[in-house]
Write a protein that holds these residues in place. Structure first.
Motif, short mmCIF file in Angstrom:
data_model
loop_
_atom_site.label_atom_id
_atom_site.label_comp_id
_atom_site.label_asym_id
_atom_site.label_seq_id
_atom_site.Cartn_x
_atom_site.Cartn_y
_atom_site.Cartn_z
N TRP A 177 35.74 47.08 42.98
CA TRP A 177 35.41 45.79 43.56
C TRP A 177 34.07 45.86 44.28
N ASP A 178 33.16 45.03 43.86
CA ASP A 178 31.92 44.80 44.58
C ASP A 178 31.60 43.32 44.45
N ARG A 179 30.50 42.90 44.99
CA ARG A 179 30.16 41.47 45.00
C ARG A 179 30.12 40.89 43.58
N GLU A 180 29.46 41.59 42.67
CA GLU A 180 29.32 41.09 41.30
C GLU A 180 30.69 40.98 40.61
N TYR A 181 31.53 41.97 40.80
CA TYR A 181 32.86 41.96 40.18
C TYR A 181 33.69 40.78 40.69
N LEU A 182 33.67 40.54 41.99
CA LEU A 182 34.44 39.45 42.56
C LEU A 182 33.90 38.09 42.14
N ILE A 183 32.60 37.96 42.08
CA ILE A 183 32.00 36.70 41.64
C ILE A 183 32.34 36.45 40.17
N GLY A 184 32.30 37.51 39.36
CA GLY A 184 32.62 37.36 37.93
C GLY A 184 34.06 36.91 37.70
N GLY A 185 34.97 37.36 38.54
CA GLY A 185 36.37 37.01 38.35
C GLY A 185 36.79 35.73 39.06
N SER A 186 36.06 35.34 40.10
CA SER A 186 36.48 34.15 40.85
C SER A 186 35.30 33.38 41.44
#
Length: 81
Positions: free
Chosen positions: A69-78
């Motif tokens: 989990w990092d910023r890009e991963y969280l933005i990509g999923g939600s």
């Protein structure tokens, strides 16, 4: 229930305000035990059932989300939420 309002909202505030504060909670020395790895059975028997405070240490060190989990991963999923 009245519309989207639940009486639990009022009850929780009242409950927190009216509970008696135990004297040992107010002692100035650190009264919170710290534990490393602990089994579910130990946690339930030593802390949950007795309603005792505990600070669990090192529980997340092997959690895969810490690496993933990092910023890009969280933005990509939600990102649209």
């Amino acid at each position: 229930m009245i519309g989207d309002f639940y009486l639990d909202y009022l009850f929780q505030s009242w409950l927190c305000m009216s509970l008696e504060m135990k004297q040992e909670w107010l002692e100035t020395e650190d009264n919170i035990q710290r534990w490393g790895k602990i089994s579910v059975e130990e946690f339930v028997g030593d802390f949950e059932e007795l309603n005792r405070l505990v600070l669990l240490l090192g529980c997340l060190e092997d959690w895969p989300a810490l690496e993933k989990w990092d910023r890009e991963y969280l933005i990509g999923g939600s990102g649209d939420v």
